[in-house]
Design an enzyme around this catalytic site. Structure first.
Site, PDB file in Angstrom:
ATOM      1  N   TYR A  77     -79.463  -9.901  23.612  1.00  0.00           N
ATOM      2  CA  TYR A  77     -80.055  -8.543  23.514  1.00  0.00           C
ATOM      3  C   TYR A  77     -79.376  -7.475  22.750  1.00  0.00           C
ATOM      4  CZ  TYR A  77     -83.053  -9.490  27.297  1.00  0.00           C
ATOM      5  OH  TYR A  77     -84.120  -9.852  28.222  1.00  0.00           O
TER       6      TYR A  77
ATOM      7  N   GLY B 264     -78.610  -5.866  19.121  1.00  0.00           N
ATOM      8  CA  GLY B 264     -79.231  -5.765  17.986  1.00  0.00           C
ATOM      9  C   GLY B 264     -80.866  -5.603  18.292  1.00  0.00           C
TER      10      GLY B 264
ATOM     11  N   GLY C 269     -84.410  -5.735  19.210  1.00  0.00           N
ATOM     12  CA  GLY C 269     -85.158  -6.555  20.388  1.00  0.00           C
ATOM     13  C   GLY C 269     -84.374  -7.236  21.408  1.00  0.00           C
TER      14      GLY C 269
ATOM     15  N   HIS D 237     -78.591  -0.982  27.766  1.00  0.00           N
ATOM     16  CA  HIS D 237     -78.841   0.007  26.696  1.00  0.00           C
ATOM     17  C   HIS D 237     -80.437  -0.029  26.305  1.00  0.00           C
ATOM     18  CE1 HIS D 237     -78.555   1.592  22.476  1.00  0.00           C
ATOM     19  NE2 HIS D 237     -77.733   2.386  23.163  1.00  0.00           N
ATOM     20  N   ASP D 238     -80.998  -1.150  26.298  1.00  0.00           N
ATOM     21  CA  ASP D 238     -82.351  -1.316  25.932  1.00  0.00           C
ATOM     22  C   ASP D 238     -83.420  -0.741  26.687  1.00  0.00           C
ATOM     23  OD1 ASP D 238     -81.581  -2.672  23.396  1.00  0.00           O
ATOM     24  OD2 ASP D 238     -82.536  -4.633  24.142  1.00  0.00           O
TER      25      ASP D 238
ATOM     26  N   ASP E 100     -75.970   5.616  24.653  1.00  0.00           N
ATOM     27  CA  ASP E 100     -75.204   5.149  23.927  1.00  0.00           C
ATOM     28  C   ASP E 100     -73.672   5.243  24.116  1.00  0.00           C
ATOM     29  OD1 ASP E 100     -77.143   4.818  22.131  1.00  0.00           O
ATOM     30  OD2 ASP E 100     -76.556   6.266  20.461  1.00  0.00           O
TER      31      ASP E 100
END
Length: 138
Positions: A43, A45, A47, A63-64, A105
């Site tokens: 996960y 980076g 995508g 985070h995504d 973040d």
């Protein structure tokens, strides 16, 4: 695919909040984010798919998911305001959207810091073709 995205960012220069996120991670972990996290697990980076490989990879998964909830601004490119106070990240500014991005973040940077002891070098450049487990939902 995520390799191409990271390379594109490096070639054109980091704009917007990606540079801010990099600085947060560096401050919280002492690690260089591009080397240590850009290709980590399934996960971190660009995508993500499958099941997170460990606690650090789960930081990126969360985070995504946080970014998926952001509406009204572009989480990867819009600037936000933050400061460091006694070693803590404090998100500021009047824009509610970019403040949410900053909080996403901040949470990831703290998560990376809190999971430094379980960071595994074998996942640093993990090929996403091995991320074959069913993808978790946010």
């Amino acid at each position: 695919m995520r390799t191409l995205w990271i390379m594109a960012v490096l070639l054109v220069g980091v704009e917007g909040h990606l540079l801010q996120f990099r600085k947060m991670i560096k401050k919280m972990t002492g690690k260089e984010p591009i080397v240590s996290y850009a290709f980590y697990g399934c996960y971190c980076g660009k995508g993500g798919r499958g099941k997170p490989k460990d606690a650090t990879d789960r930081c990126c998964f969360v985070h995504d998911c946080c970014y998926e909830k952001v509406t009204g601004c572009d989480p990867k490119w819009d600037y936000y305001t933050y400061s460091l106070e006694n070693g803590d990240i404090v998100c500021g500014g009047d824009n509610p959207c970019t403040k949410v991005v900053c909080e996403c973040d901040k949470a990831a940077a703290i998560c990376f810091r809190d999971n430094l002891k379980t960071y595994k070098k074998r996942y640093m450049t993990f090929p996403d073709i091995f991320c074959t487990d069913p993808t978790e939902k946010c």
